[in-house]
Motif scaffolding. Structure first.
Motif: not given
Length: 414
Positions: A349, A309, A314, A343, A407, A409
């Motif tokens: 998440l 993420v 995070e 997740h 979330a 990437e």
């Protein structure tokens, strides 16, 4: 004269002539009287009118000049009558010049409609006058007269229009500049407020955990008459003091610019979800004396199919867990505090922290009350959802904190 600290301005009568208008009116009147005294007329009187009427026209035109700025259309209407009387009674150049100034003033200071109509009307009047003169007088001087009429009507009207357009454009540019400056100041104030809030959240989340543990074990060391327990509490206090100091130094390093003396060019490490094991281990040490145990259920894929993420997500998840553990140390009843992280690729998440809930007369350590506010702000900034409150399960009542964070990437557009 002062009233409440404000200087009172002298009373000004409404419609009072401008100082420049008074000078123009006075100069025109004196110039016309000088021309009259020297018997310098523009032509003989018409329709048998006495030449003395040129003085009446002169005085009327001078009076109209006093209103050129405060009531330009009224002044121009009066000036038309005065000009007709002046032409019929002998014509003074001073009166004609003041009339051209009143046309200019009507376009410059009049309404937008007047500013559009007067220049076009001046062209129409000039053309009609030239046609009429050509029809009634077959004389080469008709061209000269037409030019004079154009100079007295078209030139001042279009000059006033050009100056008015430049003035309006300058005023619009000034207003745009003021609006831009105001918007920039609003953006700056919002940026400062946002940065202050972010710093407050970071400072609270980083230090509150350690200070809460220090407060809890200090209380234990004061109340327990056991040297071994006191030494253990002092060890925990020292460990949290050192870690809290390190966190403070990291925050100061983030706030310092690399160029400032004492600043560091190396970026400080950002906490990640991989550090949750250490965070819960520390919480277990801090909460052992309160009968608290901590467990982590990390349901993220470990076979490589999961995604990494984005760093802000995070960090927010880590801080939410950290603050939830701090609140559990302060308020939770003895029992197990459970942390669950889930997740999947393409999904949000989700962070869930459940701690045993029981009504307590007072917390184990004082708090600021800003923890839930900070968590809610973190989630809102990322566009997620947040909920916190007591929940009843078959195993009993728990205080549950649940945050769902979008979330994307790393490198994916957000």
């Amino acid at each position: 004269m002062f009233d409440g600290g404000v200087t009172a301005r002298p009373f000004t009568a409404p419609g009072r002539p401008h100082r420049i208008d008074v000078l123009i009116a006075g100069g025109g009147l004196l110039g016309g009287l000088l021309l009259w005294t020297l018997d310098l007329h523009g032509g003989p009187p018409l329709l048998g009118l006495p030449a003395a009427l040129t003085l009446v026209a002169l005085a009327t035109m001078s009076a109209a000049e006093l209103r050129r700025r405060t009531a330009p259309m009224t002044a121009l209407s009066i000036a038309l009558v005065a000009l007709a009387l002046d032409i019929c009674s002998g014509t003074l150049i001073a009166t004609v010049l003041m009339f051209t100034d009143l046309i200019y003033a009507a376009v410059l200071y009049g309404s937008p409609a007047a500013a559009r109509r007067i220049p076009l009307s001046s062209v129409l009047v000039t053309v009609l006058a030239a046609v009429a003169l050509t029809a009634f007088r077959h004389d080469p001087q008709v061209v000269t007269l037409s030019i004079v009429i154009a100079l007295g009507t078209v030139t001042p009207a279009w000059t006033g229009l050009i100056i008015r357009n430049h003035r309006d454009a300058a005023q619009a540019a000034r207003l745009r500049a003021e609006q831009t400056a105001l918007l920039a100041e609003i953006d700056r104030a919002q940026a400062v407020a946002g940065e202050r809030a972010r710093m407050a959240r970071e400072l609270h989340d980083m230090v509150a955990n350690h200070l809460s543990a220090i407060a809890i074990h200090t209380t234990a060391a004061q109340t327990l008459d056991d040297p071994a327990a006191t030494r253990e509490a002092l060890g925990v206090i020292r460990e949290n003091s050192v870690q809290g100091l390190a966190e403070m130094r990291r925050l100061i390093g983030l706030l310092r610019a690399p160029e400032t003396p004492g600043g560091t060019a190396e970026p400080a490490a950002t906490p990640t979800l991989d550090g949750l094991d250490a965070l819960l281990a520390q919480a277990g040490t801090n909460g052992a004396s309160s009968g608290l145990a901590f467990s982590l259920d990390d349901a993220r894929p470990t076979d490589g199919s999961g995604s990494t993420v984005a760093t802000p997500v995070e960090l927010a998840a880590y801080r939410i867990v950290q603050e939830s553990l701090t609140n559990a140390l302060k308020h939770a009843a003895p029992g197990e505090v459970r942390v669950r992280i889930t997740h999947e690729r393409g999904a949000a998440l989700t962070v869930t922290v459940s701690s045993p809930f029981a009504e307590r007369p007072r917390p184990r350590a004082p708090g600021s009350g800003a923890g839930l506010v900070g968590m809610r702000e973190r989630v809102a900034l990322l566009g997620g959802t947040f909920e916190a409150g007591p929940q009843t399960y078959p195993a009993g009542r728990f205080w549950r904190v649940r945050a769902v964070l979008p979330a994307p990437e790393e490198g994916e557009p957000r």
